[in-house]
Structures are given as structure tokens and as C-alpha cells.
Design a protein around this motif. Structure first.
Motif, PDB file in Angstrom:
ATOM      1  N   VAL A  29     -15.970   6.499  17.813  1.00 26.85           N
ATOM      2  CA  VAL A  29     -15.774   5.217  17.153  1.00 26.85           C
ATOM      3  C   VAL A  29     -17.011   4.353  17.414  1.00 26.85           C
ATOM      4  O   VAL A  29     -17.374   4.106  18.573  1.00 26.85           O
ATOM      5  CB  VAL A  29     -14.514   4.501  17.674  1.00 26.85           C
ATOM      6  N   ASP A  30     -17.669   3.923  16.340  1.00 24.73           N
ATOM      7  CA  ASP A  30     -18.876   3.092  16.448  1.00 24.73           C
ATOM      8  C   ASP A  30     -19.923   3.738  17.354  1.00 24.73           C
ATOM      9  O   ASP A  30     -20.586   3.078  18.169  1.00 24.73           O
ATOM     10  CB  ASP A  30     -18.529   1.693  16.963  1.00 24.73           C
ATOM     11  N   GLY A  31     -20.048   5.052  17.226  1.00 28.19           N
ATOM     12  CA  GLY A  31     -21.059   5.766  17.971  1.00 28.19           C
ATOM     13  C   GLY A  31     -20.729   6.036  19.421  1.00 28.19           C
ATOM     14  O   GLY A  31     -21.566   6.581  20.157  1.00 28.19           O
ATOM     15  N   ARG A  32     -19.518   5.680  19.866  1.00 27.13           N
ATOM     16  CA  ARG A  32     -19.140   5.876  21.259  1.00 27.13           C
ATOM     17  C   ARG A  32     -17.942   6.815  21.330  1.00 27.13           C
ATOM     18  O   ARG A  32     -17.063   6.811  20.465  1.00 27.13           O
ATOM     19  CB  ARG A  32     -18.789   4.546  21.935  1.00 27.13           C
ATOM     20  N   ARG A  33     -17.903   7.612  22.383  1.00 31.88           N
ATOM     21  CA  ARG A  33     -16.812   8.561  22.580  1.00 31.88           C
ATOM     22  C   ARG A  33     -15.488   7.825  22.819  1.00 31.88           C
ATOM     23  O   ARG A  33     -15.423   6.888  23.626  1.00 31.88           O
ATOM     24  CB  ARG A  33     -17.108   9.444  23.782  1.00 31.88           C
ATOM     25  N   LEU A  34     -14.444   8.250  22.121  1.00 26.67           N
ATOM     26  CA  LEU A  34     -13.084   7.799  22.411  1.00 26.67           C
ATOM     27  C   LEU A  34     -12.338   8.992  23.002  1.00 26.67           C
ATOM     28  O   LEU A  34     -11.732   9.782  22.279  1.00 26.67           O
ATOM     29  CB  LEU A  34     -12.377   7.286  21.161  1.00 26.67           C
ATOM     30  N   SER A  35     -12.410   9.137  24.311  1.00 29.40           N
ATOM     31  CA  SER A  35     -11.696  10.230  24.964  1.00 29.40           C
ATOM     32  C   SER A  35     -10.204   9.912  24.989  1.00 29.40           C
ATOM     33  O   SER A  35      -9.800   8.747  24.893  1.00 29.40           O
ATOM     34  CB  SER A  35     -12.193  10.399  26.397  1.00 29.40           C
ATOM     35  N   PRO A  36      -9.344  10.923  25.131  1.00 33.65           N
ATOM     36  CA  PRO A  36      -7.918  10.636  25.310  1.00 33.65           C
ATOM     37  C   PRO A  36      -7.650   9.715  26.498  1.00 33.65           C
ATOM     38  O   PRO A  36      -6.723   8.893  26.451  1.00 33.65           O
ATOM     39  CB  PRO A  36      -7.307  12.025  25.502  1.00 33.65           C
ATOM     40  N   TYR A  37      -8.463   9.801  27.558  1.00 32.74           N
ATOM     41  CA  TYR A  37      -8.275   8.888  28.685  1.00 32.74           C
ATOM     42  C   TYR A  37      -8.500   7.448  28.248  1.00 32.74           C
ATOM     43  O   TYR A  37      -7.715   6.553  28.587  1.00 32.74           O
ATOM     44  CB  TYR A  37      -9.229   9.241  29.834  1.00 32.74           C
ATOM     45  N   ARG A  38      -9.571   7.204  27.503  1.00 30.60           N
ATOM     46  CA  ARG A  38      -9.846   5.847  27.025  1.00 30.60           C
ATOM     47  C   ARG A  38      -8.761   5.381  26.058  1.00 30.60           C
ATOM     48  O   ARG A  38      -8.413   4.206  26.015  1.00 30.60           O
ATOM     49  CB  ARG A  38     -11.209   5.823  26.338  1.00 30.60           C
ATOM     50  N   ALA A  39      -8.230   6.301  25.271  1.00 28.62           N
ATOM     51  CA  ALA A  39      -7.227   5.930  24.270  1.00 28.62           C
ATOM     52  C   ALA A  39      -5.858   5.665  24.895  1.00 28.62           C
ATOM     53  O   ALA A  39      -5.174   4.704  24.532  1.00 28.62           O
ATOM     54  CB  ALA A  39      -7.120   7.034  23.218  1.00 28.62           C
ATOM     55  N   TYR A  40      -5.441   6.511  25.839  1.00 23.48           N
ATOM     56  CA  TYR A  40      -4.082   6.437  26.379  1.00 23.48           C
ATOM     57  C   TYR A  40      -3.966   5.600  27.651  1.00 23.48           C
ATOM     58  O   TYR A  40      -2.884   5.101  27.957  1.00 23.48           O
ATOM     59  CB  TYR A  40      -3.570   7.843  26.688  1.00 23.48           C
ATOM     60  N   VAL A  41      -5.057   5.484  28.399  1.00 23.52           N
ATOM     61  CA  VAL A  41      -4.955   4.849  29.720  1.00 23.52           C
ATOM     62  C   VAL A  41      -5.862   3.634  29.827  1.00 23.52           C
ATOM     63  O   VAL A  41      -5.387   2.498  29.956  1.00 23.52           O
ATOM     64  CB  VAL A  41      -5.297   5.876  30.832  1.00 23.52           C
TER      65      VAL A  41
END
Length: 471
Positions: free
Chosen positions: A177-189
Motif C-alpha cells: 500500500v503506497d509503496g510500503r509492505r502491509l504484512s498480516p502483522y501490520r494489518a491484524y495487530v
């Protein structure tokens, strides 16, 4: 004391912990052996390869194997908040209908079937995960066109009609998203307000504490101290297909003969723990480039995802390399499986890993068929402005090339698989057979590797685990 202790903050563990913590009436602990993910090599998806030599991964290696020219293969897995979802290439691929329907048959549970799991993916992709199409370079567009010329119908996404097709090509979908990683950790936690969720980093899980046939907590090493952490309701292992079986065995859960070899008291004889290691072997063909051809920088071109190559399930990504060549990276599974075993009772010791690559002659024959199909793509008219002749294997022995160059695509799974037979480790609800209060929720529960990248299936496993627990 916590209600739930989730071990491992990778794609599955983050989903489990985040979903469980949505209930404000429970306390959840998420344990991670690695450190913080707020570093450029993680947040910038273009720098993913820098993690392979860093402290953000477990630096496992496989046992030397004559089937791969006597080599020990690097076998890295994520060791940072977010696990593999923080160090991968961000490809989001749900998997094929054949994968999920086979899991439903293996477990006897329609919750793992294609139709049911597709609903899980739709909810996940509507939030918390955000999935976007990759930006195709002109070279990536040419790869897509070459694939269609070679007989792989084009699709807008690998996660639509291609999940039920025999073959096809698509533009990759990314968790960027916007050139940055959206890991599941960033998304869920990390990206949510969850005051009842505690995250512990730099904490190594030593073993599960089992009393009277029930998991009651975990023993960990944190800050140089050994501590016991209690779980009132359940312990969830989401440590990945290497560390999950390792911790199970250190806890007395595994093949009784193997446990006795290390003088580990047998809590439950589960001979399937550590067996059935599935993965995608990474095969590569290298092409020379035409003088003056304009190629993008080394990295993912955003094009690929080919399925059922000449009857052998496989996928393909194409990347320019720093030396000016172009590499066709093929992922294919093997009929023979590998195994994870304990090297010692020292929890800090790496386990013994055998991949099973090319130990079955049928896998060699299938790989040769895949290479022939990839040659058809590489020589298609759309790529003639970019490529000239095949550099590797070229005129050399193709079988020797395969054995000498095969690596892993880092899609390890299967070592604590679902089912009800003698080698199954967990049931269809991910509960460890014969132990109350203990589940496994990561790619190790899959009976076999899915068709391509495993981050999306791992998130789905985490979603399923949380739903089973809350239910």
C-alpha cells in the motif's frame, strides 16, 4: 496468566491473535522470537532480499543430499514481527480450487473446501488486508503477452477465475500500500487498537507445558531468563513448518522412537510430527538479453502465476538480474516429501531438515517437462525484443543443472498436517490429536503445498483457527 497464548507472529499467528483479541473479555499474548519490524528492509518491499542475510530470518540449512549435488540448501524463514509476511515478496495468491477441495477431502470437513475458504478470503481482502495489483513494467507486459502467445490465457488476477482454470497468466497481486509492505502483522495487530493483546519480542518458545493431557502454557527464554507463561484457555503454535514440529517434539509430542532417541519423555506418540515436509522447489532458466534492450531494475516484474504446466502444477515469475540476464523462476512441488527432525534437545539448536527434492525420478521428469514449457514462453514473439538465447542450462546436462541449482521458494508446509489417519497431527479444527487446549495454526497443517505463494493460505488458516476457537 493469559487466556490465549499464540506462539509466532507470522501470517497465521497474527491473524489468530488479532481476531481473538477482538473479544475485549479475553487476554491474548503473542510471542515472537525476533525483533521489531520497523526497519527499512521490512517496510520497503523492494528490499526483501536484504533480509536473507540479516537477523530478521532463521538461517536454517538442509542436510547435504546427493539428490541436489551433495549441497546443503539455505532454508530461511521469517524471524521478526510478521514472520514470513514481513520478509517475503508480498505476492497474494489464494491457491487453486484443487488445493482447497483436496484439503476438505483429507479432513472430511467442508470448512476447508474451495467455496468456504473463498468466502474467508473475500472477508480478509475487504479488511484488514489490502491487496493491490502489481505495476507492470513494459517488460512485465511483454512477459504477460509471451505467456498468452505460449498458450496461457490471460487473467486480470491470480485470485479470480484462474483459481479454477487449468492454466493461465496474470498480473501479480501484492500486499503493498503506497509503496510500503502491509504484512498480516501490520494489518491484524500493529495497525489496530487492541489493549487486551500483549506482544512479546525476543522471546524463544522452548516447549509447551502439558499437565494431565492438557496444554496449560509455554516455557520461554526471554531476556536471558527462563519463564513459564500460563494459558487459561488455549495455546496456539504458529511457529512455521520448521519450528512448530521442533517445539512439538521438544514438548514430548512426536514419533516415540525419535523422542526416546533424545531421552525426551513421550507425552503422545504422534509419528507424523515433522514428516510430510512439502515445499516449492525453485528451478531457474537464464536467458541472455539483446543488446540495447531496456529492462527494469532487478526484481519482480509483476507478471506470472502459471498453473498446471503440461500437467505438472507449477508457477513462474520472471526477473532481470544484476548481471544483465533474465531469470525465469519456476516453482514446482515434489511427489516425495521431506522431514524435520531434532538434532538435539537444545532448544537453540537448529533441527535437521531434508527436503526430498529430486529423490523420486518422476520429479526429475516432471521438472524437465516444466522447463520445456518455460522455454516456449521465453522464446515467444513478445519477448524477442528483449531476449536472445538460453544461457542456462543451455547446452549443458539439464538434469545436472537442476540438481546443482535447485533452491527453495520458501513455501514450507505440511509437517503437522490435518487429518484423521495415523500420520495426521491435528484434526480438522486444528486441535493436536490427544492433547487438550493445544492447536496448530500455520502452514504446517496443510496436507500439501498450495499452487503458489503461501502467505494468503496462511492468513486463511489463522482466520479459521480463530473462528474455531471462538466458536
Amino acid at each position: 496468566m493469559y487466556d490465549y497464548v499464540v506462539c509466532g507472529s507470522g501470517s497465521s499467528g497474527s491473524a489468530v491473535a488479532g481476531r481473538l483479541a477482538e473479544d475485549p473479555g479475553v487476554s491474548v499474548l503473542l510471542i515472537e522470537a525476533g525483533g521489531d519490524d520497523d526497519r527499512e528492509s521490512v517496510r520497503n518491499p523492494d528490499l526483501w532480499a536484504a533480509n536473507l542475510g540479516a537477523d530478521t530470518v532463521w538461517h536454517f540449512t538442509t542436510e547435504p543430499d546427493p539428490a541436489v549435488a551433495g549441497r546443503s540448501l539455505p532454508y530461511a524463514m521469517g524471524r521478526v514481527l510478521g514472520g514470513g509476511g514481513s520478509v517475503n515478496v508480498c505476492n497474494w495468491v489464494r491457491g487453486h480450487r484443487n488445493d482447497w477441495d483436496s484439503f476438505a477431502r483429507a479432513t472430511g470437513d467442508p470448512a476447508w473446501g474451495y467455496e468456504a475458504i473463498t468466502e474467508v478470503f473475500r472477508r480478509v481482502e475487504a479488511g484488514p488486508m489490502r491487496v493491490t495489483p502489481a505495476s507492470l513494467t513494459p517488460f512485465g507486459t511483454a512477459v504477460r503477452a509471451a505467456a498468452e502467445e505460449a498458450g496461457f490465457p490471460g487473467h486480470p488476477s491470480p485470485n479470480g477465475a484462474l483459481t479454477t482454470a487449468a492454466r493461465g497468466s496474470a498480473t501479480s497481486q501484492k500486499t503493498v500500500v503506497d509503496g510500503r509492505r502491509l504484512s498480516p502483522y501490520r494489518a491484524y495487530v500493529a495497525g489496530r487498537e487492541l489493549p487486551n493483546l500483549t506482544v512479546m519480542t525476543g522471546t524463544l518458545v522452548l516447549r509447551v507445558l502439558i499437565e494431565g493431557g492438557r496444554a496449560v502454557g509455554v516455557r520461554v527464554l526471554a531476556g536471558g531468563r527462563v519463564e513459564d507463561i500460563r494459558a487459561e484457555a488455549e495455546v496456539v503454535l504458529s511457529l512455521g513448518a520448521i519450528n512448530t514440529p521442533k517445539v512439538l517434539m521438544l514438548s514430548g509430542l512426536g514419533d516415540a522412537a525419535e523422542l526416546r532417541r533424545h531421552a525426551i519423555p513421550v507425552v503422545r506418540d504422534l509419528p507424523g510430527v515433522g514428516r510430510n515436509l512439502h515445499d516449492h522447489a525453485l528451478l531457474n532458466l537464464v536467458w541472455n538479453t539483446r543488446p540495447g534492450a531496456v529492462l527494469p531494475p532487478p526484481g519482480d516484474t509483476g507478471a506470472g502465476c502459471f498453473w498446471q504446466l503440461d500437467g505438472s502444477p507449477a508457477f513462474l515469475y520472471v526477473t532481470p538480474t544484476p548481471d544483465g540476464t533474465v531469470t525465469f523462476l519456476v516453482g514446482t512441488s515434489m511427489t516425495d516429501t521431506g522431514r524435520v527432525r531434532l538434532a538435539s534437545v537444545d532448544p537453540a539448536a537448529d533441527p535437521l531438515i531434508r527436503t526430498g527434492y529430486f529423490t523420486d525420478p518422476a520429479d526429475v521428469a516432471a521438472a524437465l517437462r516444466v522447463l520445456d514449457t518455460v522455454r516456449t514462453v521465453a522464446s515467444a514473439p513478445a519477448l524477442r525484443p528483449y531476449l536472445t538465447d538460453e544461457r542456462a542450462p543451455g547446452t549443458s546436462d539439464p538434469v545436472a543443472h537442476l540438481r546443482a541449482t535447485v533452491e527453495t521458494f520458501w513455501h514450507q508446509c505440511g509437517t503437522a498436517r490435518m487429518g484423521h489417519d495415523d500420520l495426521a497431527v491435528v484434526d480438522s479444527r486444528l486441535r493436536v490429536h490427544g492433547v487438550d487446549g493445544l492447536r496448530v495454526a500455520d502452514a504446517s497443517v496443510l496436507p500439501h503445498v498450495t499452487m503458489a505463494n503461501t502467505m494468503a493460505p496462511s492468513v486463511a488458516i489463522g482466520e479459521r483457527a480463530a473462528a474455531f476457537i471462538r466458536g
